[in-house]
Design a protein around this motif. Structure first.
Motif, short mmCIF file in Angstrom:
data_model
loop_
_atom_site.label_atom_id
_atom_site.label_comp_id
_atom_site.label_asym_id
_atom_site.label_seq_id
_atom_site.Cartn_x
_atom_site.Cartn_y
_atom_site.Cartn_z
N ASP A 15 0.81 -1.22 0.00
CA ASP A 15 0.00 0.00 0.00
C ASP A 15 0.84 1.27 0.00
O ASP A 15 0.45 2.28 -0.59
N ASP A 16 2.01 1.25 0.67
CA ASP A 16 2.80 2.48 0.78
C ASP A 16 3.45 2.89 -0.54
O ASP A 16 4.01 3.98 -0.66
N ALA A 17 3.35 2.02 -1.56
CA ALA A 17 3.87 2.37 -2.89
C ALA A 17 2.82 3.03 -3.76
O ALA A 17 3.12 3.45 -4.88
N PHE A 18 1.59 3.16 -3.25
CA PHE A 18 0.48 3.62 -4.09
C PHE A 18 0.73 5.01 -4.68
O PHE A 18 0.59 5.21 -5.90
N VAL A 19 1.09 5.98 -3.85
CA VAL A 19 1.26 7.36 -4.35
C VAL A 19 2.38 7.46 -5.37
O VAL A 19 2.18 8.01 -6.47
N PRO A 20 3.60 6.94 -5.09
CA PRO A 20 4.64 7.03 -6.12
C PRO A 20 4.29 6.28 -7.40
O PRO A 20 4.68 6.70 -8.50
N VAL A 21 3.53 5.18 -7.29
CA VAL A 21 3.09 4.47 -8.50
C VAL A 21 2.14 5.35 -9.30
O VAL A 21 2.23 5.42 -10.53
N GLU A 25 8.41 2.25 -21.27
CA GLU A 25 9.71 1.87 -20.72
C GLU A 25 10.17 2.82 -19.63
O GLU A 25 10.73 2.39 -18.61
N LYS A 26 9.94 4.11 -19.83
CA LYS A 26 10.33 5.09 -18.81
C LYS A 26 9.50 4.89 -17.54
O LYS A 26 10.02 4.99 -16.42
N VAL A 27 8.20 4.61 -17.70
CA VAL A 27 7.36 4.34 -16.53
C VAL A 27 7.84 3.09 -15.81
O VAL A 27 7.88 3.05 -14.58
N ARG A 28 8.23 2.08 -16.57
CA ARG A 28 8.75 0.85 -15.96
C ARG A 28 10.00 1.17 -15.12
O ARG A 28 10.17 0.64 -14.02
N GLU A 29 10.86 2.04 -15.63
CA GLU A 29 12.05 2.45 -14.88
C GLU A 29 11.67 3.17 -13.59
O GLU A 29 12.28 2.94 -12.54
N LEU A 57 8.86 2.87 -11.93
CA LEU A 57 8.28 1.89 -11.02
C LEU A 57 9.38 1.10 -10.30
O LEU A 57 9.30 0.85 -9.10
N ALA A 58 10.40 0.74 -11.04
CA ALA A 58 11.52 0.01 -10.44
C ALA A 58 12.22 0.88 -9.39
O ALA A 58 12.64 0.38 -8.34
N ALA A 59 12.30 2.19 -9.66
CA ALA A 59 12.97 3.11 -8.74
C ALA A 59 12.24 3.24 -7.41
O ALA A 59 12.87 3.59 -6.39
N VAL A 60 10.93 2.97 -7.40
CA VAL A 60 10.17 3.05 -6.14
C VAL A 60 9.92 1.66 -5.55
O VAL A 60 9.08 1.49 -4.67
N GLY A 61 10.66 0.66 -6.06
CA GLY A 61 10.64 -0.66 -5.44
C GLY A 61 9.64 -1.65 -6.00
O GLY A 61 9.40 -2.70 -5.39
N VAL A 62 9.03 -1.36 -7.15
CA VAL A 62 8.06 -2.29 -7.75
C VAL A 62 8.83 -3.33 -8.57
O VAL A 62 9.55 -2.97 -9.51
N PRO A 63 8.69 -4.62 -8.26
CA PRO A 63 9.38 -5.66 -9.04
C PRO A 63 8.95 -5.64 -10.51
O PRO A 63 7.83 -5.23 -10.83
#
Length: 302
Positions: free
Chosen positions: A189-195, A208-212, A214-220
């Motif tokens: 849940d704590d990743a919701f806002v940055p996502v 691709e940039k969005v994928r990067e 997402l990875a930067a905020v810890g999304v596998p």
């Protein structure tokens, strides 16, 4: 000049500050015509006009505006050592006004405002640092009838200025649907806002940039793949199949589309789960008006 000084007087720049503009009579006539349409449609739907000062306390915008908007503030410390800012938008001022009324307010409140706003950002086509914003807000209604009324008002406005559903469409989703997608993908849940902030840039920067981001905020990467696949779904039925069941968010969207269809406005509407809006105070239904030809930025949103 004193004492034979050869110092030259510096000429004043006759151009307005970068990102602003002058309005001469021809432009003012167009602006008055447009603003009168804003007001007419607002009042036709029962909204009352309000206004707040252009200068507000800085904390009003930094508390829950999201990272991007806090970096775009025209903010400074005044002569009383108070941190203040020119407003970048009208919604936080509306929230302040409502809270200030306290228990004396009679709900639901239906307010509109047409005001000047300021954002220190990189200028692009149709995007200056000084702009005017038309706001319509409903406070005190818990179901989607409020969103249906505002979207209906926007359709009415488009029709009154000579536009049709062939010119403008309205993308609709809800942030709670994205929360359900994230839960299904195992994202905390704590990743919701940055996502949300990352997903909001999808049309601007690409997958691709969005994928990067997402990875930067810890999304596998596997979860990012699930999220990006869900954002491409084009119907409520397919989204239900993807999630495996009907959910509260899907039920709300189904009801919203039903209400607008009853008003004869379904041809304007597009289900698009990638619409999340970038500001942190958005929590439920979100929408964006877009140019069907794809030549312009978002026309409106809420």
């Amino acid at each position: 000049q004193q004492s034979g000084s050869e110092e030259k007087v510096k000429m004043i720049d006759l151009n307005p500050p970068r990102g602003t503009r002058d309005f001469l009579p021809a432009e003012m006539r167009v602006q008055k015509w447009l603003f009168s349409k804003f007001a007419q449609v607002s009042e036709m739907y029962g909204f009352d006009e309000i206004m707040a000062p252009v200068l507000e306390n800085e904390a009003l915008f930094t508390r829950k505006g999201g990272e991007e908007i806090t970096q775009q503030l025209y903010n400074f410390t005044d002569k009383g050592d108070r941190p203040v800012s020119l407003r970048p938008e009208l919604t936080p001022s509306l929230a302040r006004i409502v809270l200030k009324q306290g228990k004396g307010a009679i709900y639901p409140l239906k307010y509109y405002a047409i005001g000047q706003c300021w954002r220190y950002e990189r200028m692009t086509r149709g995007r200056r640092r000084e702009h005017y914003q038309w706001n319509m807000d409903v406070v005190g209604v818990s179901d989607v009838s409020a969103e249906a009324e505002i979207i209906a008002a926007l359709v009415t406005f488009m029709q009154r200025v000579g536009l049709s559903d062939k010119d403008v469409g309205i993308k609709i989703s809800t942030r709670s649907l994205l929360a359900e997608v994230l839960a299904a993908a195992g994202v905390p849940d704590d990743a919701f806002v940055p996502v949300c902030i990352a997903v909001d840039k999808l049309d601007k920067v690409g997958e691709e940039k969005v994928r990067e981001e997402l990875a930067a905020v810890g999304v596998p990467d596997s979860a990012a793949t699930q999220i990006l696949a869900a954002l491409k779904v084009t119907s409520l039925e397919d989204m239900q199949e993807l999630l495996g069941e009907s959910t509260k968010a899907l039920d709300e969207l189904t009801e919203l589309f039903r209400m607008l269809d009853a008003r004869g406005m379904s041809d304007w509407l597009v289900f698009d789960p990638s619409v999340v809006r970038g500001l942190s105070y958005y929590t439920g239904v979100v929408f964006e008006g877009f140019d069907r030809k794809g030549e312009l930025r978002a026309i409106f949103g809420g």
